[in-house]
Structure formats: C-alpha cells, structure tokens
Scaffold this motif. Sequence first.
Motif, PDB file in Angstrom:
ATOM      1  N   ILE A 115      50.723  75.474 -20.762  1.00 21.85           N
ATOM      2  CA  ILE A 115      50.831  76.715 -19.986  1.00 21.85           C
ATOM      3  C   ILE A 115      49.513  77.032 -19.295  1.00 21.85           C
ATOM      4  O   ILE A 115      49.484  77.362 -18.100  1.00 21.85           O
ATOM      5  CB  ILE A 115      51.259  77.882 -20.897  1.00 21.85           C
ATOM      6  CG1 ILE A 115      52.676  77.658 -21.426  1.00 21.85           C
ATOM      7  CG2 ILE A 115      51.204  79.207 -20.122  1.00 21.85           C
ATOM      8  CD1 ILE A 115      53.138  78.699 -22.434  1.00 21.85           C
ATOM      9  N   LEU A 116      48.413  76.932 -20.029  1.00 21.51           N
ATOM     10  CA  LEU A 116      47.109  77.250 -19.455  1.00 21.51           C
ATOM     11  C   LEU A 116      46.787  76.313 -18.293  1.00 21.51           C
ATOM     12  O   LEU A 116      46.217  76.737 -17.285  1.00 21.51           O
ATOM     13  CB  LEU A 116      46.033  77.140 -20.541  1.00 21.51           C
ATOM     14  CG  LEU A 116      44.672  77.790 -20.253  1.00 21.51           C
ATOM     15  CD1 LEU A 116      44.828  79.265 -19.914  1.00 21.51           C
ATOM     16  CD2 LEU A 116      43.738  77.612 -21.443  1.00 21.51           C
ATOM     17  N   THR A 117      47.171  75.047 -18.414  1.00 26.40           N
ATOM     18  CA  THR A 117      46.958  74.088 -17.322  1.00 26.40           C
ATOM     19  C   THR A 117      47.793  74.451 -16.099  1.00 26.40           C
ATOM     20  O   THR A 117      47.304  74.462 -14.972  1.00 26.40           O
ATOM     21  CB  THR A 117      47.321  72.664 -17.783  1.00 26.40           C
ATOM     22  OG1 THR A 117      46.465  72.283 -18.851  1.00 26.40           O
ATOM     23  CG2 THR A 117      47.162  71.656 -16.652  1.00 26.40           C
ATOM     24  N   ARG A 125      40.117  74.570 -13.779  1.00 27.71           N
ATOM     25  CA  ARG A 125      40.474  74.261 -15.164  1.00 27.71           C
ATOM     26  C   ARG A 125      39.275  74.023 -16.083  1.00 27.71           C
ATOM     27  O   ARG A 125      39.287  74.503 -17.224  1.00 27.71           O
ATOM     28  CB  ARG A 125      41.425  73.058 -15.196  1.00 27.71           C
ATOM     29  CG  ARG A 125      42.824  73.409 -14.729  1.00 27.71           C
ATOM     30  CD  ARG A 125      43.717  72.192 -14.612  1.00 27.71           C
ATOM     31  NE  ARG A 125      44.975  72.517 -13.973  1.00 27.71           N
ATOM     32  CZ  ARG A 125      45.836  71.608 -13.523  1.00 27.71           C
ATOM     33  NH1 ARG A 125      45.564  70.313 -13.653  1.00 27.71           N
ATOM     34  NH2 ARG A 125      46.962  71.985 -12.949  1.00 27.71           N
ATOM     35  N   PRO A 126      38.226  73.301 -15.651  1.00 29.11           N
ATOM     36  CA  PRO A 126      37.091  73.139 -16.570  1.00 29.11           C
ATOM     37  C   PRO A 126      36.513  74.476 -17.042  1.00 29.11           C
ATOM     38  O   PRO A 126      36.226  74.649 -18.234  1.00 29.11           O
ATOM     39  CB  PRO A 126      36.073  72.350 -15.732  1.00 29.11           C
ATOM     40  CG  PRO A 126      36.896  71.608 -14.730  1.00 29.11           C
ATOM     41  CD  PRO A 126      38.022  72.537 -14.394  1.00 29.11           C
ATOM     42  N   LYS A 127      36.355  75.417 -16.117  1.00 28.68           N
ATOM     43  CA  LYS A 127      35.789  76.713 -16.497  1.00 28.68           C
ATOM     44  C   LYS A 127      36.740  77.504 -17.388  1.00 28.68           C
ATOM     45  O   LYS A 127      36.310  78.166 -18.338  1.00 28.68           O
ATOM     46  CB  LYS A 127      35.439  77.520 -15.246  1.00 28.68           C
ATOM     47  CG  LYS A 127      34.216  76.991 -14.507  1.00 28.68           C
ATOM     48  CD  LYS A 127      33.825  77.890 -13.345  1.00 28.68           C
ATOM     49  CE  LYS A 127      32.558  77.367 -12.666  1.00 28.68           C
ATOM     50  NZ  LYS A 127      32.145  78.210 -11.532  1.00 28.68           N
ATOM     51  N   ILE A 128      38.035  77.417 -17.096  1.00 29.30           N
ATOM     52  CA  ILE A 128      39.002  78.145 -17.916  1.00 29.30           C
ATOM     53  C   ILE A 128      39.054  77.572 -19.329  1.00 29.30           C
ATOM     54  O   ILE A 128      39.071  78.313 -20.322  1.00 29.30           O
ATOM     55  CB  ILE A 128      40.401  78.110 -17.266  1.00 29.30           C
ATOM     56  CG1 ILE A 128      40.409  78.957 -15.996  1.00 29.30           C
ATOM     57  CG2 ILE A 128      41.463  78.606 -18.238  1.00 29.30           C
ATOM     58  CD1 ILE A 128      40.098  80.427 -16.207  1.00 29.30           C
ATOM     59  N   PHE A 129      39.054  76.235 -19.457  1.00 25.76           N
ATOM     60  CA  PHE A 129      39.043  75.623 -20.788  1.00 25.76           C
ATOM     61  C   PHE A 129      37.735  75.939 -21.520  1.00 25.76           C
ATOM     62  O   PHE A 129      37.724  76.140 -22.742  1.00 25.76           O
ATOM     63  CB  PHE A 129      39.250  74.111 -20.692  1.00 25.76           C
ATOM     64  CG  PHE A 129      40.687  73.710 -20.523  1.00 25.76           C
ATOM     65  CD1 PHE A 129      41.623  74.011 -21.492  1.00 25.76           C
ATOM     66  CD2 PHE A 129      41.110  73.029 -19.390  1.00 25.76           C
ATOM     67  CE1 PHE A 129      42.955  73.642 -21.342  1.00 25.76           C
ATOM     68  CE2 PHE A 129      42.433  72.654 -19.219  1.00 25.76           C
ATOM     69  CZ  PHE A 129      43.362  72.967 -20.197  1.00 25.76           C
ATOM     70  N   GLY A 130      36.616  75.983 -20.784  1.00 24.80           N
ATOM     71  CA  GLY A 130      35.347  76.351 -21.402  1.00 24.80           C
ATOM     72  C   GLY A 130      35.348  77.787 -21.875  1.00 24.80           C
ATOM     73  O   GLY A 130      34.883  78.102 -22.979  1.00 24.80           O
ATOM     74  N   PHE A 131      35.875  78.683 -21.051  1.00 25.50           N
ATOM     75  CA  PHE A 131      35.967  80.105 -21.412  1.00 25.50           C
ATOM     76  C   PHE A 131      36.880  80.289 -22.618  1.00 25.50           C
ATOM     77  O   PHE A 131      36.585  81.061 -23.540  1.00 25.50           O
ATOM     78  CB  PHE A 131      36.502  80.884 -20.208  1.00 25.50           C
ATOM     79  CG  PHE A 131      36.518  82.376 -20.403  1.00 25.50           C
ATOM     80  CD1 PHE A 131      35.373  83.057 -20.786  1.00 25.50           C
ATOM     81  CD2 PHE A 131      37.671  83.108 -20.172  1.00 25.50           C
ATOM     82  CE1 PHE A 131      35.379  84.437 -20.957  1.00 25.50           C
ATOM     83  CE2 PHE A 131      37.687  84.484 -20.337  1.00 25.50           C
ATOM     84  CZ  PHE A 131      36.538  85.151 -20.726  1.00 25.50           C
TER      85      PHE A 131
END
Length: 407
Positions: free
Chosen positions: A125-127, A135-141
Amino acid sequence: MLYKEFTVLLNPQSRKIIFGICLNAIGGGMTLSLLLVYLHDMRGFTNTFGGLLLAYGSLVSIIASSPMGALVDRIGPKKVMIGGLLLNSAAAFSLSQVQTHFQAVIVITGLNIAGQAIWPSQSVILTRVTPERDRPKIFGFNFMLLNLGLGVGGLLSSLIIQRGDLLSFQIMYWVDACTFLLYLLIVLTLRGEHVNKYIPKEHEPKTGSYKDLFEIKPLMFLGIAGIILFTFGYGTIQAGIPVFATQFLGLSPKWLGIIFGVNTLSIVIFQPLVMRVIDKYSKYAALIAVGLVWALSWVFVGIAPYLPLFASGIALSLSQFIFAVGEMIQAPTIPTLANELAPEHIRGRANAWMSLQWSVSGVLGPAITGLMLGADLATAWIITMFIGCFLSIPLFLAMKRAAAVAL
C-alpha cells in the motif's frame, strides 16, 4: 526543519499508513524485549523453552510468507491487513492469558502468521500510494517513526512493569492488543484502487506466480543478500549484545537500555540527515555502504573487552550508533529497490520474499550466536560477525550487473 522534507511528501493515504505503523510500534516496543522475561518470571517457563519458542516463531514466519504474499496479490492488501490485524490483536491479548506450553505455541503461531499478513500488505500500500521518486524518503520516514514508536513503547513498558506483578505484564499486552485494533480502524478508512486487488492493464499479465518472481534475477540477489546482511546485523545484535554485555563484559543490565536507546534515538534524530547524504549516491552504492558500516560497528564491540568497565559500555553504545547509521541507509534503500524491481501484479509476493530477510535472519543469527557464545567463543563470534558483514557485497554487485542486463 529537517522533517518537513518528509511530511510534505505525505498524502492522505500514506499519512494514515505511516501513523498506523508508528502507533502499532508503540505496542511492539512495550512487549518486544520482555517476552522471555514474562514467560520465565510470570509463567514459569524455562529460558530454553522461551528461546526455542522464538525460533519456532521465526520458522512460522518463513512458512507463512509465501502464501500471504500470494494472498495479497489475489485479494488485495487491505483485506489481508484487516485479517492480520484482527489475528494479531487476538494473539496479543491471548499472550496475557497463557498458562501452558501448548497455549504459548498456539499464540506465537498466530502472532507470526499475522505479522506475515501485515508487513507485506502495508509495504504494498505504501508503495502504491507514493510516487516512485518519493519512495526512498517515505520509507526512510516510516523507519524513523517506527523507531520512535518502539522507543516510546519501551519507555511506557518501563513505567508499567512492576517486578513480580503479573497484572502489570498483562496490562502491557492488553495495550499492545488495542494498538492493533486502532491500526485496524485506520486501515478501514483507506479507500481507492491502491488498497484493493490490482487490476492489470491490457498489456500486463492477468495472473502471477512465484515462478515469475524467481525469474527476476536482481530481486533474487537482493533478497538473498539481504538475508545474509541481516543475519550478521539484526539477527545477531538482538540475540548477542545483551548476553555479551552482561555475561562476558560484566555490565549491569541497565546498560542495555542505554546501548539500545542510543540506537533508537540516533535513528529518530539523524534519519533526515542520512537521507540527504545517500540521496547523492546510487542505491547500489548505498547497499554496499551498509555492509561496510555494520562491519565497523563490530570493531567497537571487539575492542570493548580490552577497556575499563565503563568505557566498554561506551564502546558498545558507539557500536550501536554506527549500526544505526547502517540501518538508516538500509531502511529506505532495500524496500525501494525491491518495489522498483517488482511488477505490480506480483508486488505482494515480492514484499513477502523481502520479509524473509527478517524471519530467516531471526533463526540463523540467534543460532550462530547461541552456539558460539555458549561455547565461550566470544572473540571468534565477533570476528565471524565482522567478516559476515562483507559477504553480502558480492551479491549486491551481482544484483547491479543483473539489473543492468535486464534494462
């Protein structure tokens, strides 16, 4: 403000998922490190049984990952998450009531099946709700808030738990069960095609299988390299550092709160800064850097026995700060690459494949650690862990070559 660059990227859907993950992590942070203590001190189970139970749970996760990944692709991530959250809440509550070995096994089975339903689903879902460039920043956050939740949960558990008081442990598990229900309420509000079964476009395959997944060589290399990397990272850190610190160095158990607190606090504070740095490099360079950084963290573990007692505690704390740097590089990189390589119709299977990094390393890491520290081979254990951090690098390089050929 450092965090603003993350928050501006959030949309209503991703904001809900990330908030739910953070909320759920509070419950996990309360219970994660206290399960063996609870089973031993409150329920009278041996530490041997507790250790075997954790290993069994990891095996359940390994077995459950494949069917859960396929189920995400078949019926959609939202439906799988709903079932997983209900099961996890029931299992967390049931853990507060276990009195027999059989009951404990059943509860741990439920917990680990539920985990394999939740983690791939929320990653899918997040992807889907996040543009590829973000996506890199969202996964990092997400990783930063996950650690914040774990830290808050650990603090709450220290306030709730009273030595020898069964009710205080039960309250902790009841609160944990409630966090899953709150997350469930959030998931129920998610709307749109991103949370349901993917409908293939005209030119896309109508169905998928794990055979399709196995044919994506870069993704296979990424998963296997991740398993190796995590085995000599997460798998051994959680199992070995507490034993090494208290039994081999003679540090007080209170040092464990400081050592792991440094790790968690570092991630919460420095994740935005690390993201800015790795944004200048390729994801493949970042993956190689993780192995190098984690190897460096083991150097500080290795010098700890040769220092005065207080200084050895500082050395272990520094090792966990360095390890946290590697985590902050890994967290946004591996899931982003995995989802870049995964076609939409088998994205659930791809994320289930990547979740094996945690479950397989959760078996191998403690097994290696237990055998070596049990045989009083602490120095050999550290050297093995140091060398092990480099073993994933050739696979990451092979992955880069395979991805170039695929293009």
